[in-house]
Design an enzyme around this catalytic site. Structure first.
Site, PDB file in Angstrom:
ATOM      1  N   ASP A  52       0.833  -1.217   0.000  1.00  0.00           N
ATOM      2  CA  ASP A  52       0.000   0.000   0.000  1.00  0.00           C
ATOM      3  C   ASP A  52       0.861   1.257   0.000  1.00  0.00           C
ATOM      4  OD1 ASP A  52       1.099  -0.042   2.457  1.00  0.00           O
ATOM      5  OD2 ASP A  52      -0.776   0.021   3.582  1.00  0.00           O
ATOM      6  N   CYS A  55       4.786   0.001   2.759  1.00  0.00           N
ATOM      7  CA  CYS A  55       5.290  -1.300   3.217  1.00  0.00           C
ATOM      8  C   CYS A  55       6.566  -1.155   4.037  1.00  0.00           C
ATOM      9  CB  CYS A  55       5.510  -2.250   2.043  1.00  0.00           C
ATOM     10  SG  CYS A  55       6.710  -1.672   0.831  1.00  0.00           S
ATOM     11  N   HIS A 104       9.191  -3.736  -3.058  1.00  0.00           N
ATOM     12  CA  HIS A 104       8.372  -3.949  -1.858  1.00  0.00           C
ATOM     13  C   HIS A 104       9.220  -4.494  -0.713  1.00  0.00           C
ATOM     14  CE1 HIS A 104       4.701  -4.988   0.359  1.00  0.00           C
ATOM     15  NE2 HIS A 104       5.294  -6.128   0.658  1.00  0.00           N
ATOM     16  N   HIS A 151      -3.125   5.612  -9.550  1.00  0.00           N
ATOM     17  CA  HIS A 151      -3.240   4.139  -9.548  1.00  0.00           C
ATOM     18  C   HIS A 151      -1.954   3.543  -8.999  1.00  0.00           C
ATOM     19  CE1 HIS A 151      -6.054   4.635 -13.295  1.00  0.00           C
ATOM     20  NE2 HIS A 151      -6.601   5.086 -12.176  1.00  0.00           N
TER      21      HIS A 151
END
Length: 208
Positions: A13, A16, A120, A201
């Site tokens: 999100d 992280c 991530h 996005h």
């Protein structure tokens, strides 16, 4: 030492890094807003150290930027959080199996560990057994006199190498992504970031 090193998945999100640090430091995956505040306050309090040359943007602008939940953290934020908690943070990169250590040289007695796939951050923990509940995780490790974690480091590297073998990483310069919202294709981290900033996005899927 009984147990196995496991990768604890943190939601994707854009926060992280902060939530992964919250988990390994405090077993709390919802620390992002608080830790962003900590970083902004630290940076604002020392404009000389955190100069535009260091941050890549003016001090005030950076502080506003890092408080935005859509923005990602990286090396600067990890070094500040290592100092804030008084513990070393080891970040393992899956693609290269390199370990970057933050808080090094400050003689901290404890270390926590993250794993990074190119985009991530997830948390690394020692679990008593595969499948054991997260409340049994050990995430804080004592640093030995030789500045290593002893056998824990070998176990961790094995996990990182296993993830590398499975290609559980993103080659951020050359990977192709599709936006999960509008299905547009982008190449590389740069285009993905530009698309995210233009449209808001942030749900990308890798495709080959």
């Amino acid at each position: 030492m009984e147990g196995t090193i496991v990768r604890r998945v943190i939601p994707s999100d854009n926060s992280c890094l902060f939530n992964a640090v919250g988990y390994i430091m405090e077993h709390d995956k919802h620390k992002a807003p608080e830790l962003r505040q900590v970083i902004a306050a630290t940076v604002a309090s020392d404009p000389k150290k955190y100069s535009e040359a260091f941050l890549g943007k003016p001090n005030e602008e950076y502080c506003a930027w890092i408080l935005n939940p859509e923005k990602w953290g990286g090396a600067i934020e990890l070094s500040i959080l290592a100092e804030y908690y008084g513990r070393e943070i080891a970040a393992y990169d899956i693609q290269t199996t390199r370990c970057d250590l933050y808080g090094q040289g400050k003689n901290y007695q404890e270390r926590v560990m993250l794993i990074y796939d190119g985009l991530h951050y997830d948390a690394l923990a020692m679990s008593p057994s595969d499948g054991a509940p997260e409340e049994f995780d050990q995430t804080i490790f004592a640093v030995r006199n030789d500045r290593t974690l002893g056998p824990v480091e070998g176990l961790t590297l094995n996990l990182v190498k296993e993830q590398q073998r499975k290609r559980s990483y993103t080659d951020t310069a050359n990977f192709t992504l599709r936006c999960g919202v509008c299905q547009i294709g982008v190449i590389g981290q740069k285009e993905a970031v530009q698309h995210a900033e233009a449209t808001g996005h942030v749900n990308f899927q890798e495709y080959k």
